[in-house]
Structures are given as structure tokens and as C-alpha cells.
Enzyme design. Structure first.
Site, PDB file in Angstrom:
ATOM      1  N   ASP A 245      12.564  14.814 -13.462  1.00 52.92           N
ATOM      2  CA  ASP A 245      11.892  15.647 -12.458  1.00 52.92           C
ATOM      3  C   ASP A 245      12.945  16.324 -11.591  1.00 52.92           C
ATOM      4  O   ASP A 245      14.118  15.936 -11.600  1.00 52.92           O
ATOM      5  CB  ASP A 245      10.947  14.800 -11.586  1.00 52.92           C
ATOM      6  CG  ASP A 245      11.677  13.713 -10.781  1.00 52.92           C
ATOM      7  OD1 ASP A 245      12.606  13.099 -11.336  1.00 52.92           O
ATOM      8  OD2 ASP A 245      11.328  13.496  -9.605  1.00 52.92           O
TER       9      ASP A 245
ATOM     10  N   GLU B 290      11.752  10.423  -9.673  1.00 53.56           N
ATOM     11  CA  GLU B 290      12.866   9.988  -8.820  1.00 53.56           C
ATOM     12  C   GLU B 290      12.912  10.763  -7.516  1.00 53.56           C
ATOM     13  O   GLU B 290      13.218  10.222  -6.462  1.00 53.56           O
ATOM     14  CB  GLU B 290      14.203  10.144  -9.563  1.00 53.56           C
ATOM     15  CG  GLU B 290      15.354   9.396  -8.916  1.00 53.56           C
ATOM     16  CD  GLU B 290      16.150  10.213  -7.921  1.00 53.56           C
ATOM     17  OE1 GLU B 290      17.030   9.646  -7.257  1.00 53.56           O
ATOM     18  OE2 GLU B 290      15.907  11.426  -7.775  1.00 53.56           O
TER      19      GLU B 290
END
Ligand SMILES: C[C@H](N)C(=O)N[C@@H](Cc1c[nH]cn1)C(=O)O
Ligand SMILES: [Zn+2]
Ligand SMILES: [Zn+2]
Length: 473
Positions: free
Chosen positions: A100, A166
Site C-alpha cells: 500500500d 502498513e
């Protein structure tokens, strides 16, 4: 020619392909913090999985369930667990990374579309996620591919753990690690993470510490709806006024956190620790270059490093619900939410930090004698991580840096946070190493994020060499 020499020339010969593939990955808008982008985060997971399939990496996708985001329940992206090699005679290295990225809009000030990888004449590859963390996670796959293409046996088993949350608190990952510590993660000898940056632009580093984080939403609610400031201004308690008053009490312009008690848990500086700052290759002018201006608070290198690595900081990030467009809208926003976070250091505990922050904000709000309603909500929290930079994995990484770059690496700590690092260390009981490939001026989380092509290509060689060095350690 040694095996590594042939890997190096293969990597050089295929650099254009690696750049093209990074472009494919950057084009996937895998922004985890925005519910609208969630399908793209899943698309990025599938991109990785398709490469794992091509390379014969066996994998499972773990579904962490749902999260509450922007008032609705949103499905979390999968945590991908990959396995390449299960030879009991070989060491097993667990590599972690995230697929991400932080949000990015051209209107934030990017000089090109954030989700189109653009190479400039200096070989800088611009695009959101280029350095954080798409080039590093893809590089682990390219290392496997290079070995396969050359018929060179990979000298270690690799386990992979790639998450898509994350940048938004790593939801669901800690639970999975705890649950699988004696399952999927069993047999891990070392953990290696490539998700941070060198201290400067030329000398690689090995990183043995990270700050933690406590992220907050501070909401002030007033009227039931936005109001006309001419009709109602001066007669109502305004949420923005109260929010500004409270947020201005959290941190001083010199960076000192003003929340009472916040420094009480900070581990005292010893002479031994002070000594670790000597000889680190770090210069203030370079740092100002990475910052993009002469706005650094401290006036010497050691103080800058200590402020980034071993002292907490509080940053104000933004305000949701406030008017921010062009024009002169005369509005009193009904409800505003300030976002701020505190970077935590050893031995700060997120629960105690939360107690201090919420008590302080409640007392500051009470002082305003305002009829607005004030709520503080912690979004995510993680403790700091600090390791002993000794042992075979650090020694292997140091040799790998010397082999690929011809210099000894700096030993650094990092001001950012990777929540899972401590979870791995505590639950798997093995050495965790951060082995970055990006440079200090990459601008992760900022506009015009980039990775230098040289760092990407040499970084692939670095990861490959590290695995070979681990095998022979
Ligand atoms: C260091 C790592 N590449 C990173 O950028 N981590 C983020 C993690 C995070 C926590 N909340 C939101 N993002 C960071 O340090 O900001
Ligand atoms: Zn990041
Ligand atoms: Zn990252």
C-alpha cells in the site's frame, strides 16, 4: 565469474524491465487510507500474486476481516504469505514489505502524475510508492527470478510477508503473526525488511531501530450544520476556533511536545549511546537538501539525529471538515477533526501516552469554557523498536553492502515507524534487520516521491548478495 557476478550482470541487463514493471506497480493506486481506493489495494495484491505464480512462489492470502473507515465497514486487503524453498539444510529468511502507499494528488504539488512512473534525465524514477515500498518488495521477486533465469540455486529459503495496510496501522497483521508464530513463520532464522532510507545519498546503511507511533483524531463538534459566518459569527462557539486553540497547545514551534509527562518515559541518554553517534556519515547541508529548505530546528548533526531517532516528536497533519478550497467561503464548519501523531521512542508505552494526551486535551478544552463537544480517538499505535546490530544477519548485510557498493554501511536508526518490526522480533525471537535501498532525498510520503534507478538496480543486487552472505554465515 562467480555466481553473484553473473547475477549482477543479469540485473544490469534487465534494468529496463525492472523499471517498466515498477511503472506497472506504481500505476496501481493502492492507497490504504482511503476507502475509495480499496479495490486498487486489492489489485496491487493480485499483481504481486501473479508474479509469485510466475516464479513458482507458493502463497496464501490471509483475510484480516473488516475495518471501520470513514464511517463504514471496509474489507481489509489480504496479507500475502509466500514461500520459496523449504530445504531444511538451508537458512530461512523472512522478508516483509508493504504494497500500500500514502495518498497522492497532482494538486498537492507533484510535477507529474503521481501514479505514472516518470524517469528524468538524472535517472530518478518519480511516482507514489516508488521507494515506499514498491521497488523494495518487487526486488525480492526479481532476485528469485534472476536465480531462476541463470539456473543458480538460491542458497536460502525465503518466506515473504507482504501487507496492504502498513500506511494505515497494519490492521490485522500483529494477530496473524502471533497466531502463525509456530505455524507459517516457524523455522525463520532471520527477518529482513527493506522499507526505509539511507542517511544520505551515497552511503548505504543497516538500520536497527525505529520510532513507534500514536496517531490521533481530535474532533470538535458544535452546531448541527455548517453556518453562515455573517449570520451566526460571534454568537456561537466555533469548532475551528476551539480546535486551533487546543492543537496549538500540543507542540511548541521549537518541536518540544507540550503534553505534560510525555518525556517521563523516554529512556535516558547514556555515554555509550552518545558514542554511537560519532563517525556517522551525516551532514547538515545534505539534510537541508532532503528537507528542501533551511528550516531545521537543531544546529548540529548529533542533535538532528537524536531528535529523529531517540526523542519523541509530535506533528500536526491536517484538519478534516474545514474549508480548504479556492475562493472565500464564509462558513463556520459544524464539526472539524484535527489529525496529529506522536512518534514514540524507547521506553514509551502507547497506552500511557494515550492517557496523558486525552487527559491534557480534556483539560485544555475545559479551559476554553466552550459549549462544543471534544473527543479524542486513537487511530493506531505501535511501540518503538530497537535491536542489537550484532550477529550473523547484520554481518551478512554489512558484507553485502561492501561487496555491492565498496563501502562500509552506516549503522542507523530511523525516525519513521514499521509497526510489525517489533512484533516479529518479540514473537519469532529472531534477529530483525532493516536493509534499505532508497536514499535520504527520496521524499517518501511527500510530493515527487522517487527512487533513483541506481538505488533500485543496485538494491536488487544488494538483496541478492545479502541472501548469499546469510547462507555462508
Ligand atoms: C518507514 C516506513 N516506510 C513508513 O513510511 N512507515 C509509516 C507507517 C505509518 C504509520 N502510520 C501511518 N503510516 C510512517 O512511519 O509514517
Ligand atoms: Zn510509508
Ligand atoms: Zn514503508
Amino acid at each position: 565469474m562467480t555466481q553473484l557476478d553473473s547475477i549482477f550482470s543479469h540485473v544490469d541487463q534487465n534494468s529496463a524491465d525492472y523499471v517498466r514493471r515498477l511503472g506497472e506497480a506504481v500505476a496501481i493506486k493502492s492507497v490504504s487510507g482511503d476507502a475509495h481506493h480499496r479495490p486498487e489495494v486489492v489489485k496491487m495484491a493480485n499483481y504481486i500474486i501473479s508474479w509469485m505464480d510466475k516464479l513458482g512462489v507458493s502463497h496464501t492470502s490471509h483475510d484480516p476481516g473488516f475495518q471501520e473507515l470513514d464511517g463504514s465497514q471496509v474489507k481489509l486487503p489480504p496479507i500475502i504469505l509466500g514461500t520459496y524453498g523449504t530445504d531444511p539444510a538451508k537458512k530461512t529468511v523472512l522478508v516483509y514489505g508493504h504494497y500500500d502507499v500514502q495518498p497522492a494528488l497532482k494538486s498537492d504539488g507533484w510535477t507529474s502524475d503521481p501514479f505514472t512512473l516518470v524517469e528524468d534525465e538524472q535517472g530518478r524514477l518519480f511516482g507514489r510508492g516508488s521507494t515506499d515500498d514498491k521497488a523494495p518488495i518487487l526486488s525480492w521477486l526479481w532476485v528469485i527470478e534472476a536465480h531462476q533465469k541463470l539456473g543458480v540455486d538460491l542458497p536460502v529459503n525465503i518466506k515473504m510477508c507482504f501487507e496492504g495496510m502498513e500506511e494505515s496501522g497494519s490492521e490485522g497483521l500483529d494477530e496473524l503473526i502471533v497466531q502463525e508464530a509456530k505455524g507459517y513463520f516457524k523455522g525463520t532464522d532471520y527477518v529482513c525488511i527493506s522499507d526505509n532510507y539511507w542517511l544520505g545519498k551515497t552511503r548505504p546503511c543497516l538500520t536497527y531501530g525505529l520510532r513507534g507511533i500514536a496517531y490521533y483524531k481530535l474532533t470538535i463538534a458544535g452546531p448541527a450544520k455548517d453556518l453562515h459566518s455573517g449570520v451566526f459569527g460571534g454568537t456561537v462557539h466555533e469548532p475551528m476556533t476551539d480546535l486551533f486553540a487546543i492543537m496549538s497547545k500540543l507542540v511548541a514551534p521549537d518541536g518540544k511536545i507540550l503534553v505534560p509527562g510525555i518525556y517521563d518515559q523516554v529512556r535516558p541518554l547514556t555515554d555509550k549511546e552518545r558514542g554511537t553517534y560519532n563517525g556517522i556519515d551525516f551532514a547538515l547541508p545534505d539534510y537541508e537538501g532532503a528537507v528542501g529548505g533551511k528550516v531545521v530546528i537543531q544546529d548540529n548533526e548529533h542533535e538532528v539525529l537524536m531528535s529523529r531517532w531517540r526523542y519523541p516528536s509530535l506533528s500536526l497533519h491536517g484538519i478534516e471538515g474545514a474549508f480548504y478550497s479556492a475562493g472565500a467561503k464564509t462558513v463556520i464548519p459544524a464539526k472539524v477533526t484535527g489529525k496529529f501523531s506522536i512518534r514514540l521512542v524507547p521506553d514509551m508505552d502507547p497506552a500511557e501516552v494515550h492517557r496523558l494526551v486525552s487527559t491534557f486535551i480534556a483539560s485544555e478544552h475545559a479551559k476554553l469554557n466552550s459549549k462544543t463537544v471534544c473527543t479524542v480517538e486513537p487511530l493506531h499505535g505501535a511501540r518503538a523498536w530497537l535491536a542489537d546490530p550484532e550477529g550473523p544477519s547484520y554481518a551478512a548485510a554489512s558484507k553485502a553492502v561492501q561487496r555491492v557498493f565498496g563501502v562500509k554501511p552506516d549503522l542507523t536508526r530511523e525516525g519513521g515507524s514499521i509497526p510489525v518490526t517489533l512484533t516479529f522480533q518479540e514473537n519469532l525471537g529472531v534477529s530483525v534487520l532493516l536493509l534499505p535501498m532508497g536514499a535520504a532525498d527520496d521524499g517518501a510520503h511527500s510530493i515527487n516521491e522517487k527512487i533513483d534507478k541506481k538505488n533500485y538496480i543496485e538494491g536488487i543486487k544488494l538483496l541478492a548478495t545479502y541472501l548469499h552472505e546469510v547462507a555462508s554465515a
